[in-house]
Design a protein around this motif. Structure first.
Motif, PDB file in Angstrom:
ATOM      1  N   ASP A   8       0.865  -1.198   0.264  1.00 30.72           N
ATOM      2  CA  ASP A   8      -0.121  -0.006   0.105  1.00 30.72           C
ATOM      3  C   ASP A   8       0.966   1.198   0.010  1.00 30.72           C
ATOM      4  O   ASP A   8       1.948   1.195   0.004  1.00 30.72           O
ATOM      5  CB  ASP A   8      -0.967  -0.075   1.063  1.00 30.72           C
ATOM      6  N   ALA A   9       0.276   2.435  -0.001  1.00 31.17           N
ATOM      7  CA  ALA A   9       1.043   3.725  -0.193  1.00 31.17           C
ATOM      8  C   ALA A   9       1.882   3.772   1.039  1.00 31.17           C
ATOM      9  O   ALA A   9       2.934   4.538   0.838  1.00 31.17           O
ATOM     10  CB  ALA A   9      -0.011   4.744  -0.359  1.00 31.17           C
ATOM     11  N   LYS A  10       1.352   3.638   2.442  1.00 25.38           N
ATOM     12  CA  LYS A  10       2.305   3.922   3.465  1.00 25.38           C
ATOM     13  C   LYS A  10       3.500   3.050   3.499  1.00 25.38           C
ATOM     14  O   LYS A  10       4.585   3.569   3.843  1.00 25.38           O
ATOM     15  CB  LYS A  10       1.461   3.581   4.726  1.00 25.38           C
ATOM     16  N   LEU A  12       5.032   1.735   0.624  1.00 25.18           N
ATOM     17  CA  LEU A  12       5.828   2.331  -0.243  1.00 25.18           C
ATOM     18  C   LEU A  12       6.625   3.494   0.262  1.00 25.18           C
ATOM     19  O   LEU A  12       8.014   3.839   0.076  1.00 25.18           O
ATOM     20  CB  LEU A  12       5.058   2.854  -1.630  1.00 25.18           C
ATOM     21  N   GLN A  13       5.992   4.452   0.958  1.00 22.53           N
ATOM     22  CA  GLN A  13       6.606   5.713   1.520  1.00 22.53           C
ATOM     23  C   GLN A  13       7.629   5.170   2.467  1.00 22.53           C
ATOM     24  O   GLN A  13       8.599   5.967   2.523  1.00 22.53           O
ATOM     25  CB  GLN A  13       5.353   6.589   2.171  1.00 22.53           C
ATOM     26  N   ALA A  14       7.322   4.305   3.362  1.00 21.85           N
ATOM     27  CA  ALA A  14       8.336   4.046   4.374  1.00 21.85           C
ATOM     28  C   ALA A  14       9.555   3.446   3.505  1.00 21.85           C
ATOM     29  O   ALA A  14      10.632   3.840   3.951  1.00 21.85           O
ATOM     30  CB  ALA A  14       7.612   3.047   5.291  1.00 21.85           C
ATOM     31  N   LEU A  15       9.402   2.591   2.685  1.00 18.88           N
ATOM     32  CA  LEU A  15      10.558   1.983   1.700  1.00 18.88           C
ATOM     33  C   LEU A  15      11.219   3.250   1.146  1.00 18.88           C
ATOM     34  O   LEU A  15      12.677   3.234   1.393  1.00 18.88           O
ATOM     35  CB  LEU A  15      10.207   1.112   0.851  1.00 18.88           C
ATOM     36  N   VAL A  16      10.582   4.213   0.394  1.00 15.32           N
ATOM     37  CA  VAL A  16      11.303   5.265  -0.188  1.00 15.32           C
ATOM     38  C   VAL A  16      12.189   6.053   0.677  1.00 15.32           C
ATOM     39  O   VAL A  16      13.104   6.440   0.667  1.00 15.32           O
ATOM     40  CB  VAL A  16      10.400   6.112  -0.947  1.00 15.32           C
ATOM     41  N   ARG A  17      11.427   6.418   1.839  1.00 21.02           N
ATOM     42  CA  ARG A  17      12.113   7.312   3.064  1.00 21.02           C
ATOM     43  C   ARG A  17      13.427   6.393   3.486  1.00 21.02           C
ATOM     44  O   ARG A  17      14.223   7.182   3.766  1.00 21.02           O
ATOM     45  CB  ARG A  17      11.053   7.516   4.148  1.00 21.02           C
TER      46      ARG A  17
END
Length: 111
Positions: A8-10, A12-17
């Motif tokens: 999910d978006a969260k 993905l955001q955590a992985l990118v961060r």
């Protein structure tokens, strides 16, 4: 065949961060190491330490300075020698340089 990961978006955001933080940390660490290398003060030795490093007498050290083979920096009454200059003279004395040797072989101690 490519693997497809569903998140999910969260997530993905955590992985990118996490990846961006790791990359930025690596770059900053490399910059700090480079700036620390630049901020290192040059090493100076006094007359006795310089003569001991070169394995020569104080009078021979003075002769090297007079003949221009070694640069001396005066601070008050102290004579200081830059470590890199002493290393160059060591190479010269050992015959590993194309510069002519400033001492007779009998004046220097064996390596």
């Amino acid at each position: 065949m490519a693997n497809i990961i569903v998140c999910d978006a969260k997530e993905l955001q955590a992985l990118v961060r996490a990846e961006v933080e790791a990359a930025v940390t690596a770059v900053l660490s490399a910059q700090n190491k480079q700036s620390q290398k630049r901020n290192v003060a040059p090493a100076y030795l006094g007359r006795n330490d310089a003569a001991e490093l070169l394995r020569i007498s104080l009078s021979t050290l003075g002769r090297l300075v007079q003949q221009g083979h070694l640069k001396c920096r005066k601070v008050g009454r102290r004579s200081l020698f830059l470590l890199s200059d002493l290393e160059k003279v060591v190479l010269t004395l050992n015959g590993k340089s194309s510069v002519s040797c400033p001492l007779k072989p009998s004046d220097s101690a064996p390596p």
